[in-house]
Scaffold this active site. Structure first.
Site, PDB file in Angstrom:
ATOM      1  N   CYS A   1       0.817  -1.221   0.000  1.00 56.20           N
ATOM      2  CA  CYS A   1       0.000   0.000   0.000  1.00 56.20           C
ATOM      3  C   CYS A   1       0.849   1.269   0.000  1.00 56.20           C
ATOM      4  O   CYS A   1       1.474   1.583  -0.989  1.00 56.20           O
ATOM      5  CB  CYS A   1      -0.981  -0.036   1.177  1.00 56.20           C
TER       6      CYS A   1
ATOM      7  N   ARG B   1     -12.821   6.188  -1.542  1.00 57.58           N
ATOM      8  CA  ARG B   1     -11.986   5.166  -0.930  1.00 57.58           C
ATOM      9  C   ARG B   1     -12.286   3.826  -1.593  1.00 57.58           C
ATOM     10  O   ARG B   1     -13.437   3.469  -1.842  1.00 57.58           O
ATOM     11  CB  ARG B   1     -12.224   5.061   0.563  1.00 57.58           C
TER      12      ARG B   1
ATOM     13  N   HIS C   1      -3.458  -5.569   2.326  1.00 58.58           N
ATOM     14  CA  HIS C   1      -3.140  -5.659   3.749  1.00 58.58           C
ATOM     15  C   HIS C   1      -3.631  -7.021   4.248  1.00 58.58           C
ATOM     16  O   HIS C   1      -3.905  -7.918   3.468  1.00 58.58           O
ATOM     17  CB  HIS C   1      -3.876  -4.562   4.528  1.00 58.58           C
TER      18      HIS C   1
END
Length: 244
Positions: free
Chosen positions: A94, A128, A195
């Site tokens: 990320c 997002r 993640h």
């Protein structure tokens, strides 16, 4: 055999359990009788990758990446560029993945120049991109497998001609939610938006990183097969949940 692992900015770039990737790598090495040591390099500390075999850079929020810019410019960027060209094995997640690119431009138009080791850039958006993911990954032998993970980012990353995508998106957004790409692969650098942490649920991908690092150090390495039934069950449970 042994591997030296460097964890860059463990105190700042550690969203959603990215440190678990280190734990996974070390445990899979230990199960095979391979020693490992971890060097943790924080803000203000010198980054020396001379004896490092595998580098982990985790994810962080936008403002945390901006905080790191002066530290990167104080010498770490040059060290990272040199080590990557020399073939060091890297897992960048990320924000750490974005940080290795050319720049990050916020959705307000503020540009932050980053390390410049990879031919990619990131532009922030107000949307997002968040949720569990499934990616289709092509292994070095030409076969394909799936990577499952979790993403949460507003930056949209675009790859240049000098790099290739790590995987293709089956579920989720990936690099930008538009072109179907996820992550980056350049030399021995593997970057991803996943993640979770990424590696415990994807043991074959973890072993790819370990073998890449071992072969760079020793010239040749074969990893003993492990009983990955528990890890594979976790992978498959998420895969079946997301792909009906």
């Amino acid at each position: 055999m042994e591997l030296n692992i460097c964890h860059l900015y463990p105190d700042v770039l550690n969203l959603y359990g990215d440190t678990g990737n280190i734990l996974c790598m070390r445990r899979r090495l230990a199960w095979r009788g391979i020693n490992s040591a971890v060097q943790r390099v924080r803000v203000g500390e010198k980054l020396d990758l001379t004896n490092c075999d595998l580098l982990l850079i985790g994810g962080g929020q936008d403002f945390e990446q901006e905080v790191l810019l002066p530290d990167l410019r104080a010498g770490k960027s040059e060290t990272l560029r040199s080590a990557i060209e020399d073939g060091i094995c890297v897992l960048a997640i990320c924000g750490g993945y974005q940080m290795l690119g050319q720049y990050y431009e916020t959705w307000q138009g503020v540009r932050c120049d980053f390390v410049g080791a990879l031919d990619l850039y990131t532009v922030g958006s107000q949307q997002r991109m968040i949720g569990n993911t499934v990616y289709r990954f092509r292994k070095p032998d030409g076969s394909e497998s799936t990577l499952v993970g979790f993403e949460n980012h507003s930056g949209k990353t675009w790859l240049g001609e000098g790099v290739e995508a790590l995987a293709r998106v089956e579920v989720g957004y990936g690099n930008n939610g538009e072109d179907g790409t996820e992550g980056v692969h350049f030399k021995n650098v593997f970057g991803s938006y996943s993640h979770g942490p990424l590696l415990p649920k994807n043991p074959a991908f973890c072993d790819l990183l370990l073998q890449t690092a071992l072969e760079r150090r020793y010239g040749r390495a074969e990893l003993e097969a492990l009983d990955d039934s528990a890890e594979q069950a976790a992978h498959d449970a998420m895969l079946h949940r997301l792909i009906k």
